[in-house]
Design a protein around this motif. Structure first.
Motif, PDB file in Angstrom:
ATOM      1  N   ARG A 356       0.846  -1.201   0.000  1.00 46.38           N
ATOM      2  CA  ARG A 356       0.000   0.000   0.000  1.00 46.38           C
ATOM      3  C   ARG A 356       0.882   1.252   0.000  1.00 46.38           C
ATOM      4  O   ARG A 356       1.938   1.288   0.605  1.00 46.38           O
ATOM      5  N   PRO A 361      -6.647   1.867   0.436  1.00 44.55           N
ATOM      6  CA  PRO A 361      -6.367   0.569  -0.179  1.00 44.55           C
ATOM      7  C   PRO A 361      -5.477   0.646  -1.420  1.00 44.55           C
ATOM      8  O   PRO A 361      -5.178  -0.386  -2.012  1.00 44.55           O
ATOM      9  N   GLU A 362      -5.068   1.843  -1.832  1.00 45.54           N
ATOM     10  CA  GLU A 362      -4.315   1.969  -3.078  1.00 45.54           C
ATOM     11  C   GLU A 362      -2.978   1.246  -2.993  1.00 45.54           C
ATOM     12  O   GLU A 362      -2.247   1.360  -2.003  1.00 45.54           O
ATOM     13  N   ARG A 363      -2.667   0.486  -4.043  1.00 50.20           N
ATOM     14  CA  ARG A 363      -1.430  -0.291  -4.102  1.00 50.20           C
ATOM     15  C   ARG A 363      -0.443   0.345  -5.073  1.00 50.20           C
ATOM     16  O   ARG A 363      -0.808   1.156  -5.926  1.00 50.20           O
ATOM     17  N   THR A 393       6.173   2.183   0.018  1.00 48.34           N
ATOM     18  CA  THR A 393       5.016   1.496   0.590  1.00 48.34           C
ATOM     19  C   THR A 393       5.018   1.625   2.109  1.00 48.34           C
ATOM     20  O   THR A 393       6.042   1.901   2.725  1.00 48.34           O
TER      21      THR A 393
END
Length: 410
Positions: A356, A361-363, A393
């Protein structure tokens, strides 16, 4: 005051017999500096039991004494004490039998023999079966008794610490040897494309996860590369990944056609997986001997990224197939890929792109990876890219990660 048989003071009456009792000094919980030690006194004589607490109270010991009259009572109270003082003359045990029974249930507690028998041979035997010390009634005062208890507790703790460290070290060494033996050793030649790899299991203190990769040079000089990801995290997935990797290498060395290799691997996966529904994503590439082209197979796996004159570009997915183990009659076809001079091809598992990048929730995904590649030094791409992903991340990485970079070596 020394420890002798009889009452603590003239005119004192024996304590009322009980199977197990909690003995306190007149002050209650004994005062003094340091942490209070919990001591279990296994003694059937009321006078000697009273003297033990009196001796410890005289020196202001931070010791809380509980009492058991028999070995059986002691076993019922154990574990949970820092130290156990055991008389060898118990009514339900003879010789060293009671000591052995208490040692079997003492857990991490230090066990000292406190007996009226001044017998050197018996003392040696007591230490041989596991006692920390052998003290003789009538030869110890409060200071010596407290010192014996403290020393025994510290020796026991040191022994436990050393044993745990030794066991953990041996386990780590055995695990490392096993996992090193299962990790790949690519079979390359001086004419093969250059290969750089990075592997990181998601599980802490382990060297092997469900991700796997390998590279083998064929008889015709072609370089065959595979990278895969068994779904799930744990030793079963790691074992299955090793099984697939070794099978892939054997099939390639045996000269089996690329499309048939995937069919055989799927059949093996279905037979070897530990439960229904386990699948594996996989990317397989074969680079021609002259390093001018490659055939790439995708089985539900992230697209490799080609680094050429136009910059980093993910390979198209029009020929991508299903992961292994999803449909028993699945088929896969190759993407024929021309390789420009000075090319590089990055293969990776989803552990590199699924982190993330914010509170939501963005990857990172492939697009974010391409952007990070553009910022990295090509001379140390794998190292710099993994570091950049970890900086970008959030949270601790919990997924396995495998990265393989192939580069034109002409």
């Amino acid at each position: 005051m020394s420890l002798v048989r009889g009452n603590a003071t003239p005119g004192a009456h024996p304590l009322r017999p009980r199977p197990a009792a909690h003995l306190r000094s007149p002050q209650g919980r004994l005062s003094g500096k340091g942490t209070t030690l919990r001591v279990l006194l296994v003694e059937d004589d009321d006078g000697d039991a009273l003297l033990v607490t009196s001796l410890l109270d005289e020196v202001g010991a931070t010791v809380e004494v509980s009492r058991a009259r028999t070995a059986r009572d002691a076993v019922e109270l154990l574990p949970g004490f820092d130290c156990v003082l055991v008389d060898l003359g118990l009514p339900d045990a003879s010789g060293l039998d009671g000591l052995r029974r208490i040692l079997d249930h003492a857990g991490q507690a230090a066990v000292l023999v406190l007996t009226g028998h001044d017998d050197e041979e018996r003392g040696i035997q007591s230490l041989a079966v596991g006692a920390q010390d052998y003290l003789v009634k009538g030869q110890v005062d409060g200071s010596l008794l407290l010192r014996g208890i403290r020393y025994a507790v510290e020796r026991r703790r040191a022994e436990d610490t050393h044993r745990q460290l030794r066991e953990e070290r041996l386990l780590a060494q055995e695990t490392a040897r096993l996992e090193r033996g299962l990790l790949p050793s690519p079979l390359l030649t001086e004419h093969s494309p250059a290969l750089t790899s990075r592997y990181r299991p998601g599980r802490r203190r382990m060297q092997l996860g469900g991700d796997f990769f390998d590279a083998v040079t064929g008889a015709d000089g072609s370089l065959h590369v595979v990278i895969g990801d068994v779904c799930g995290h744990g030793p079963d997935e790691a074992a299955l990944g090793v099984c697939l990797r070794i099978a892939w290498r054997a099939l390639v060395l045996a000269g089996q056609a690329d499309d048939q290799v995937l069919n055989t691997l799927q059949e093996l996966l279905i037979h070897e997986r530990h439960r229904e529904g386990i699948f594996t994503t996989l990317c397989m590439a074969t680079v021609t001997p002259d390093q001018s082209a490659a055939a790439v197979y995708l089985a539900g796996h992230p697209s490799p990224i080609l680094l050429g004159p136009a910059g980093p570009l993910p390979l198209p997915r029009e020929r991508a197939g299903l992961p292994l183990g999803v449909v028993s009659d699945a088929k896969w076809s190759a993407l024929e890929l021309p390789l420009p001079p000075g090319w590089s091809l990055l293969l990776y598992t989803d552990g590199l792109v699924e982190g993330r990048i914010g509170a939501g929730p963005e990857r990172l995904d492939t697009e974010g990876l391409v952007e990070l590649i553009g910022r990295c030094d090509r001379a140390s791409l794998v190292r710099d890219l993994v570091a950049a992903v970890e900086r970008t991340t959030v949270g601790e990485p919990d997924d396995d990660l495998a990265v393989v970079l192939l580069e034109d070596s002409r």
